[in-house]
Design an enzyme around this catalytic site. Sequence first.
Site, PDB file in Angstrom:
ATOM      1  N   ASP A  24       0.877  -1.161   0.000  1.00 24.80           N
ATOM      2  CA  ASP A  24       0.000   0.000   0.000  1.00 24.80           C
ATOM      3  C   ASP A  24       0.924   1.223   0.000  1.00 24.80           C
ATOM      4  O   ASP A  24       2.125   1.096   0.237  1.00 24.80           O
ATOM      5  CB  ASP A  24      -0.874  -0.045   1.267  1.00 24.80           C
ATOM      6  CG  ASP A  24      -1.692   1.212   1.464  1.00 24.80           C
ATOM      7  OD1 ASP A  24      -2.292   1.699   0.488  1.00 24.80           O
ATOM      8  OD2 ASP A  24      -1.710   1.733   2.596  1.00 24.80           O
ATOM      9  N   MET A  25       0.380   2.411  -0.253  1.00 24.70           N
ATOM     10  CA  MET A  25       1.225   3.606  -0.230  1.00 24.70           C
ATOM     11  C   MET A  25       0.946   4.501   0.974  1.00 24.70           C
ATOM     12  O   MET A  25       1.805   4.706   1.827  1.00 24.70           O
ATOM     13  CB  MET A  25       1.059   4.416  -1.516  1.00 24.70           C
ATOM     14  CG  MET A  25       1.992   5.636  -1.567  1.00 24.70           C
ATOM     15  SD  MET A  25       1.867   6.582  -3.105  1.00 24.70           S
ATOM     16  CE  MET A  25       0.315   7.456  -2.836  1.00 24.70           C
ATOM     17  N   ASP A  26      -0.275   5.038   1.052  1.00 22.70           N
ATOM     18  CA  ASP A  26      -0.589   6.025   2.087  1.00 22.70           C
ATOM     19  C   ASP A  26      -0.603   5.382   3.468  1.00 22.70           C
ATOM     20  O   ASP A  26      -1.348   4.436   3.713  1.00 22.70           O
ATOM     21  CB  ASP A  26      -1.945   6.675   1.796  1.00 22.70           C
ATOM     22  CG  ASP A  26      -1.914   7.496   0.515  1.00 22.70           C
ATOM     23  OD1 ASP A  26      -1.204   8.513   0.489  1.00 22.70           O
ATOM     24  OD2 ASP A  26      -2.585   7.113  -0.471  1.00 22.70           O
TER      25      ASP A  26
ATOM     26  N   SER B   1      -2.918   0.954  -4.519  1.00 21.99           N
ATOM     27  CA  SER B   1      -3.345   2.100  -3.717  1.00 21.99           C
ATOM     28  C   SER B   1      -4.676   2.653  -4.193  1.00 21.99           C
ATOM     29  O   SER B   1      -5.024   2.566  -5.369  1.00 21.99           O
ATOM     30  CB  SER B   1      -2.277   3.198  -3.806  1.00 21.99           C
ATOM     31  OG  SER B   1      -2.707   4.391  -3.189  1.00 21.99           O
ATOM     32  N   ALA B   2      -5.393   3.268  -3.257  1.00 18.79           N
ATOM     33  CA  ALA B   2      -6.629   3.975  -3.597  1.00 18.79           C
ATOM     34  C   ALA B   2      -6.335   5.343  -4.204  1.00 18.79           C
ATOM     35  O   ALA B   2      -7.209   5.960  -4.797  1.00 18.79           O
ATOM     36  CB  ALA B   2      -7.492   4.137  -2.340  1.00 18.79           C
TER      37      ALA B   2
ATOM     38  N   LYS C 249     -10.713  -0.196  -1.999  1.00 20.35           N
ATOM     39  CA  LYS C 249     -10.590  -0.914  -0.730  1.00 20.35           C
ATOM     40  C   LYS C 249     -11.727  -0.493   0.201  1.00 20.35           C
ATOM     41  O   LYS C 249     -12.074   0.679   0.208  1.00 20.35           O
ATOM     42  CB  LYS C 249      -9.239  -0.590  -0.074  1.00 20.35           C
ATOM     43  CG  LYS C 249      -8.017  -0.957  -0.919  1.00 20.35           C
ATOM     44  CD  LYS C 249      -6.729  -0.470  -0.253  1.00 20.35           C
ATOM     45  CE  LYS C 249      -5.519  -0.716  -1.137  1.00 20.35           C
ATOM     46  NZ  LYS C 249      -4.272  -0.228  -0.520  1.00 20.35           N
TER      47      LYS C 249
ATOM     48  N   ASP D 188      -1.438  -0.728   6.162  1.00 19.22           N
ATOM     49  CA  ASP D 188      -1.498  -0.071   7.475  1.00 19.22           C
ATOM     50  C   ASP D 188      -2.920   0.033   8.000  1.00 19.22           C
ATOM     51  O   ASP D 188      -3.125   0.273   9.184  1.00 19.22           O
ATOM     52  CB  ASP D 188      -0.898   1.339   7.406  1.00 19.22           C
ATOM     53  CG  ASP D 188      -1.772   2.288   6.613  1.00 19.22           C
ATOM     54  OD1 ASP D 188      -2.236   3.298   7.184  1.00 19.22           O
ATOM     55  OD2 ASP D 188      -2.023   2.023   5.425  1.00 19.22           O
TER      56      ASP D 188
END
Length: 222
Positions: A13-15, A115-116, A148, A173
């Site tokens: 994931d990124m954020d 990622s979203a 997601k 996360d």
Amino acid sequence: MSTPRQILAAIFDMDGLLIDSEPLWDRAELDVMASLGVDISRRNELPDTLGLRIDMVVDLWYARQPWNGPSRQEVVERVIARAISLVEETRPLLPGVREAVALCKEQGLLVGLASASPLHMLEKVLTMFDLRDSFDALASAEKLPYSKPHPQVYLDCAAKLGVDPLTCVALEDSVNGMIASKAARMRSIVVPAPEAQNDPRFVLADVKLSSLTELTAKDLLG
């Protein structure tokens, strides 16, 4: 006894995992909402938005406090632009990211990003930190019917990597992200923010860490 699954790819994931952008998304969201005359003190009325795509968050606000003027899509674009500018200002790479990506490569794993956030933001962030060449595939839920906790963005990333979702480990996360990865039938590693470490829902994950700096080959491969 079941045979351990073979892990061929790691999907990040990124954020909130690679970059400490969740507070920046919050700030961007609240700045834009306040500019529309929305009462941002009522944010606690919204459900858990961590890991949700920003248009879904904007829709939740609009359902409770509709505004006049700009369309919801325009508001989404304002929030994204503000968030990107805050990321560029603060460059919030989280500890252990480079080492975690390098560990995946050392183990011979393909590396993806799911990622979203919009694809252009994914590209921009990875380039900003000289990580773009370490990622074999990027998948954004920006244009998907569902983001997601729906698993589609993870399934798309696995397809771009050319691997079965069952051979992937996902690193997340948020609870919404973890649910998405488990629904895609992936091995799940979670690295919750300190304030979310004790959320009982993370029991669904295969591994829980307090920081990416703790990541080991055993965590990745099982």
